[in-house]
Design an enzyme around this catalytic site. Structure first.
Site, PDB file in Angstrom:
ATOM      1  N   HIS A   1     -27.648 -12.021   2.819  1.00  0.00           N
ATOM      2  CA  HIS A   1     -27.444 -13.327   2.823  1.00  0.00           C
ATOM      3  C   HIS A   1     -27.906 -14.565   1.807  1.00  0.00           C
ATOM      4  O   HIS A   1     -28.151 -14.210   1.221  1.00  0.00           O
ATOM      5  CB  HIS A   1     -29.530 -12.808   3.624  1.00  0.00           C
ATOM      6  CG  HIS A   1     -29.259 -14.179   4.691  1.00  0.00           C
ATOM      7  ND1 HIS A   1     -30.790 -15.008   4.377  1.00  0.00           N
ATOM      8  CD2 HIS A   1     -28.494 -15.484   5.911  1.00  0.00           C
ATOM      9  CE1 HIS A   1     -30.250 -16.047   5.320  1.00  0.00           C
ATOM     10  NE2 HIS A   1     -29.004 -15.409   6.192  1.00  0.00           N
ATOM     11  N   HIS A   2     -27.171 -15.344   2.056  1.00  0.00           N
ATOM     12  CA  HIS A   2     -27.291 -16.367   1.418  1.00  0.00           C
ATOM     13  C   HIS A   2     -27.382 -17.968   2.438  1.00  0.00           C
ATOM     14  O   HIS A   2     -26.649 -18.558   3.707  1.00  0.00           O
ATOM     15  CB  HIS A   2     -26.035 -17.119   0.465  1.00  0.00           C
ATOM     16  CG  HIS A   2     -25.721 -16.288  -0.305  1.00  0.00           C
ATOM     17  ND1 HIS A   2     -24.542 -16.068  -0.634  1.00  0.00           N
ATOM     18  CD2 HIS A   2     -26.271 -15.628  -1.221  1.00  0.00           C
ATOM     19  CE1 HIS A   2     -24.063 -15.671  -2.137  1.00  0.00           C
ATOM     20  NE2 HIS A   2     -25.487 -14.666  -2.018  1.00  0.00           N
TER      21      HIS A   2
ATOM     22  N   GLU B   1     -31.760 -16.452  18.693  1.00  0.00           N
ATOM     23  CA  GLU B   1     -33.188 -17.026  17.972  1.00  0.00           C
ATOM     24  C   GLU B   1     -34.285 -18.454  18.799  1.00  0.00           C
ATOM     25  O   GLU B   1     -35.200 -18.214  18.106  1.00  0.00           O
ATOM     26  CB  GLU B   1     -32.977 -17.168  17.131  1.00  0.00           C
ATOM     27  CG  GLU B   1     -32.393 -18.951  16.790  1.00  0.00           C
ATOM     28  CD  GLU B   1     -31.102 -18.954  15.166  1.00  0.00           C
ATOM     29  OE1 GLU B   1     -30.643 -17.455  14.962  1.00  0.00           O
ATOM     30  OE2 GLU B   1     -31.090 -19.966  14.858  1.00  0.00           O
TER      31      GLU B   1
ATOM     32  N   HIS C   1     -23.491 -19.005   9.799  1.00  0.00           N
ATOM     33  CA  HIS C   1     -24.593 -19.934  10.425  1.00  0.00           C
ATOM     34  C   HIS C   1     -24.983 -21.240  10.447  1.00  0.00           C
ATOM     35  O   HIS C   1     -24.676 -21.772   9.012  1.00  0.00           O
ATOM     36  CB  HIS C   1     -25.709 -19.435  10.423  1.00  0.00           C
ATOM     37  CG  HIS C   1     -26.061 -18.297  11.593  1.00  0.00           C
ATOM     38  ND1 HIS C   1     -27.193 -18.048  12.728  1.00  0.00           N
ATOM     39  CD2 HIS C   1     -25.279 -16.728  11.357  1.00  0.00           C
ATOM     40  CE1 HIS C   1     -26.774 -16.868  12.638  1.00  0.00           C
ATOM     41  NE2 HIS C   1     -25.752 -16.143  12.549  1.00  0.00           N
TER      42      HIS C   1
ATOM     43  N   GLU D   1     -22.174 -18.550  13.843  1.00  0.00           N
ATOM     44  CA  GLU D   1     -23.233 -18.894  15.218  1.00  0.00           C
ATOM     45  C   GLU D   1     -22.650 -20.854  15.942  1.00  0.00           C
ATOM     46  O   GLU D   1     -21.357 -20.687  16.641  1.00  0.00           O
ATOM     47  CB  GLU D   1     -24.485 -19.323  14.467  1.00  0.00           C
ATOM     48  CG  GLU D   1     -25.793 -20.140  15.424  1.00  0.00           C
ATOM     49  CD  GLU D   1     -26.321 -20.113  14.741  1.00  0.00           C
ATOM     50  OE1 GLU D   1     -27.618 -19.197  15.086  1.00  0.00           O
ATOM     51  OE2 GLU D   1     -26.776 -20.753  13.898  1.00  0.00           O
TER      52      GLU D   1
HETATM   53  C1  NOJ Z   1     -30.676 -19.893  10.951  1.00  0.00           C
HETATM   54  C2  NOJ Z   1     -30.219 -18.612  11.873  1.00  0.00           C
HETATM   55  O1  NOJ Z   1     -29.030 -18.940  12.476  1.00  0.00           O
HETATM   56  C3  NOJ Z   1     -30.982 -17.462  11.337  1.00  0.00           C
HETATM   57  O2  NOJ Z   1     -30.196 -16.711  11.796  1.00  0.00           O
HETATM   58  C4  NOJ Z   1     -31.887 -16.844   9.865  1.00  0.00           C
HETATM   59  O3  NOJ Z   1     -32.865 -16.089  10.139  1.00  0.00           O
HETATM   60  C5  NOJ Z   1     -32.295 -18.668   9.926  1.00  0.00           C
HETATM   61  N1  NOJ Z   1     -31.676 -19.885   9.361  1.00  0.00           N
HETATM   62  C6  NOJ Z   1     -32.887 -18.884   8.166  1.00  0.00           C
HETATM   63  O4  NOJ Z   1     -31.623 -17.980   7.671  1.00  0.00           O
END
Ligand code: NOJ
Length: 648
Positions: A357-358, A452, A427, A446
């Site tokens: 993850h970045h 979320e 995302h 995304e």
């Molecule tokens: C928004 C992203 O859509 C989500 O999936 C992620 O967990 C958070 N940002 C933190 O990076």
């Protein structure tokens, strides 16, 4: 010059689609010296005369059209295979008409279900495109499902339907319902080195508004230059829109020769726990990305047969208000309680692929400063998938994510990742325009109000019944499905459990999340569906749907002869009948049907489901009741190797 090959103010030129049903005509408006186009299906006009123009500094019209210009016709017909996708084989068949000016070409490609065109500027110099005036003069009244562009939240909105005259600045794909009952979607393909196209109301119909740079320009370019394709698809039915592959066909073939390392996968995550406040991204007592949690989640992946595991909050930089701290994200420095050596070694030993993850908090410059080393760093640990994130209203504090600046940044990450055999899930991206054909390591994005947002009261049961006809026309979607605990948490989810299963079929993504906490899956027979469901398809057949009401789709697995069906509804209960006539002849299947229980309801009883089994064949019609906010997911497993006895 052969006069029959000239378009003039008095002589328009036409092009037919390969099946002859659509006709695209181009002509010259001598009053404004601009080219126009119009499109008909048989005698019915879809798009009336619509002017085309690109402008540069000092209102220079790059596409100023003299009285006559030569045109050139060509045709193309091929079938190509995707390394992953909703459909293995894609038919690319079009007729082309190119209008050739001295300093520009406008190239039209007409397919059976729609068309694309682009501007090609000749010459050799540095310049800017200040604005693009592409018109879509839609015939008759039309209404559109749309989300606003150029605001704070990019694509993360519910869709609203209004007459097109009431549009604000709208993102594409823009899906229209036409007066005659047909449908149309306007979008673009191959968005490179240019601002993304949005649409605004015009005197007649709609026109383009390109996301500007902070300088105000649509793009700052060197000639020669080619814009993205502007695309329009037509269909008599809403589900028909979902079968068009024009966007992919207008992109170049893969630049990655050996695609064997590009592998679709499902993945769990140290992720939803953050939204439930069980974990934090940042350091401290509730830190999610600890070595112990990582081992626990790796074990869960192994237990559930899920290949991937996303771990967020593993690196230094999340403490404080991380959304403001993009410059503090250190993508090569794990938190002290995250033993990346031990975790990656253990994951490997268990056959689990980590999804790195970045998060950049929109600071693209700081991210680029860490690239490609941050990819190489993950690579040394064997991490082959990376989810990137750009939470921020503007990149680097001033540029839209969908501007030329953002588009170029994302492209840089895709190409750097490809060189290192890394697959991406972006995302807060720019919208999809089919470049995954050329760069299939860009697997998903995304660019949506995703799961979320559940719990904040923002998501409605209707939302996911709009997405297949709108956002999904732009390609794969990381919606993060698979929530099973729908009532026991602070977050009220707008679906039933059966609908969560159906998302795996209705919302295509070759990287698909299994979003809930491991403890929420244990003891659920429904987990079997998530284990079984593929994320890569041989064939896709949309069966029925009304935008904003319901959607039913069948897909055939790439690796077997099994089929899967997903059906979802909005807040209204409904019964759908599904003839299985798409199945092959003389074969029988065992249908495992994961459906809403009779008393299920997204508001009062979301987790109640029933699993039925039934023998079915091509002759069977299934009748399914979907609860309010509900859905149904079906696996059709082929029985044995041999055809039914009556085959002979
Ligand atoms: C928004 C992203 O859509 C989500 O999936 C992620 O967990 C958070 N940002 C933190 O990076």
């Amino acid at each position: 010059m052969d006069e029959s090959q000239l378009v003039t103010a008095h002589q328009s030129k036409s092009l037919g689609s390969p099946d002859g049903a659509l006709t695209l005509t181009v002509g010259i408006d001598e009053h404004v010296n601009q080219l126009w186009y119009e499109v008909k299906k048989e005698d019915h006009a879809y798009i009336n005369k619509s002017l085309l123009a690109l402008y540069g500094p000092d209102e220079k019209n790059f596409t100023h059209t003299p009285d006559a210009l030569p045109v050139e016709y060509t045709s193309f017909d091929e079938t190509w295979d995707q390394p992953w996708g909703e459909q293995r084989s894609i038919h690319n068949n079009y007729n082309e008409l190119a209008v050739k000016g001295e300093s520009f070409t406008i190239r039209f490609r007409l397919f059976n279900e729609g068309f694309g065109f682009r501007y090609e500027l000749h010459g050799e110099s540095e310049t800017a495109i200040t604005h693009e005036e592409t018109s879509f003069n839609i015939n008759g009244n039309a209404s559109a499902w749309w989300i606003p562009a150029l605001g704070q939240n990019h694509y993360e909105h519910l869709y609203h339907k209004t007459p097109i005259q009431e549009l604000g600045i709208a993102h594409t794909p823009l899906t229209l319902e036409l007066e005659n009952g047909g449908f149309m979607a306007i979008h673009e393909a191959a968005l490179y080195n240019y601002g993304s196209m949005n649409l605004i109301p015009a005197e007649q119909g709609l026109k383009s508004k390109i996301t500007p740079l902070s300088t105000g320009n649509a793009a700052e370019i060197s000639l020669p230059f080619t814009t993205p394709w502007r695309t329009v698809i037509f269909s008599d039915t809403a589900v028909g829109l979902t079968t068009s592959r024009i966007m992919l066909n207008l992109n170049e073939p893969s630049k990655i020769e050996d695609t064997s390392w590009i592998q679709p996968a499902k993945f769990m995550g140290i992720w939803w726990g953050m939204f439930l406040h069980y974990f934090t991204w940042g350091s401290g007592e509730k830190h999610g990305a600890t070595t112990a949690n990582a081992f626990r989640y790796i074990n869960a992946c192994k237990e559930f047969g899920i290949r991937g595991l996303l771990i967020e909050g593993w690196n230094e930089g999340w403490d404080g208000d991380w959304t403001q701290n993009g410059d503090k994200m250190n993508l090569m420095q794990p938190y002290p309680d995250f033993d990346i050596h031990a975790i990656t070694k253990y994951a490997k030993s268990q056959g689990v692929d980590l999804i790195g993850h970045h998060e950049t908090a929109g600071n693209m410059a700081h991210y680029e400063w860490q690239l490609p080393e941050a990819y190489d760093y993950y690579n040394t640990f064997g991490v082959r998938y990376i989810k990137t994130g750009y939470v921020s209203p503007r990149s680097n504090g001033k540029e839209f994510h969908s501007s030329q600046f953002g588009v170029n940044h994302y492209q840089k990450t895709v190409e750097m990742a490809a060189e290192r055999r890394i697959m991406l899930d972006i995302h807060e991206p720019v919208k999809g325009t089919g470049i995954e054909r050329t760069w299939p390591n860009l697997m998903t994005r995304e660019g949506v109000m995703g799961q979320e947002y559940e719990g904040s009261g923002a998501v409605t049961p209707e939302h996911t019944t709009v997405l297949p006809f709108t956002r999904l026309l732009a390609g794969p979607l990381d919606y993060t499905p698979g929530l099973f605990n729908l009532s026991g948490t602070s977050r009220k989810i707008s679906s039933t459990l059966a609908k969560q299963l159906a998302f795996y079929v209705t919302l295509f993504s070759p990287l698909q999340m299994v979003a809930d906490l491991p403890e929420h899956y244990r003891g659920h027979a429904a987990l079997q569906f998530i284990k079984d469901v593929p994320v890569n398809w041989d064939t896709t057949i949309p069966l029925d749907g009304v935008i904003g009401d319901f959607f039913v789709v069948a897909r055939k697995d790439r690796e077997s002869d099994d089929w899967y069906i997903g059906a979802i509804t909005d807040e209204n209960e409904r019964t759908v009948t599904i003839p299985l006539s798409f199945l092959p002849e003389y074969r029988s299947y065992t249908a495992t049907i994961y459906r809403d229980a009779d008393d299920a309801d997204w508001q009062s009883n979301p987790e109640a489901y029933v699993i039925d089994t039934q023998n079915v064949s091509k002759e069977t019609t299934l009748t399914l009741r979907l609860a309010p906010g509900g859905g149904c997911a079906i696996r059709l497993a082929i029985d044995g190797e041999t055809p039914l006895p009556y085959a002979a």
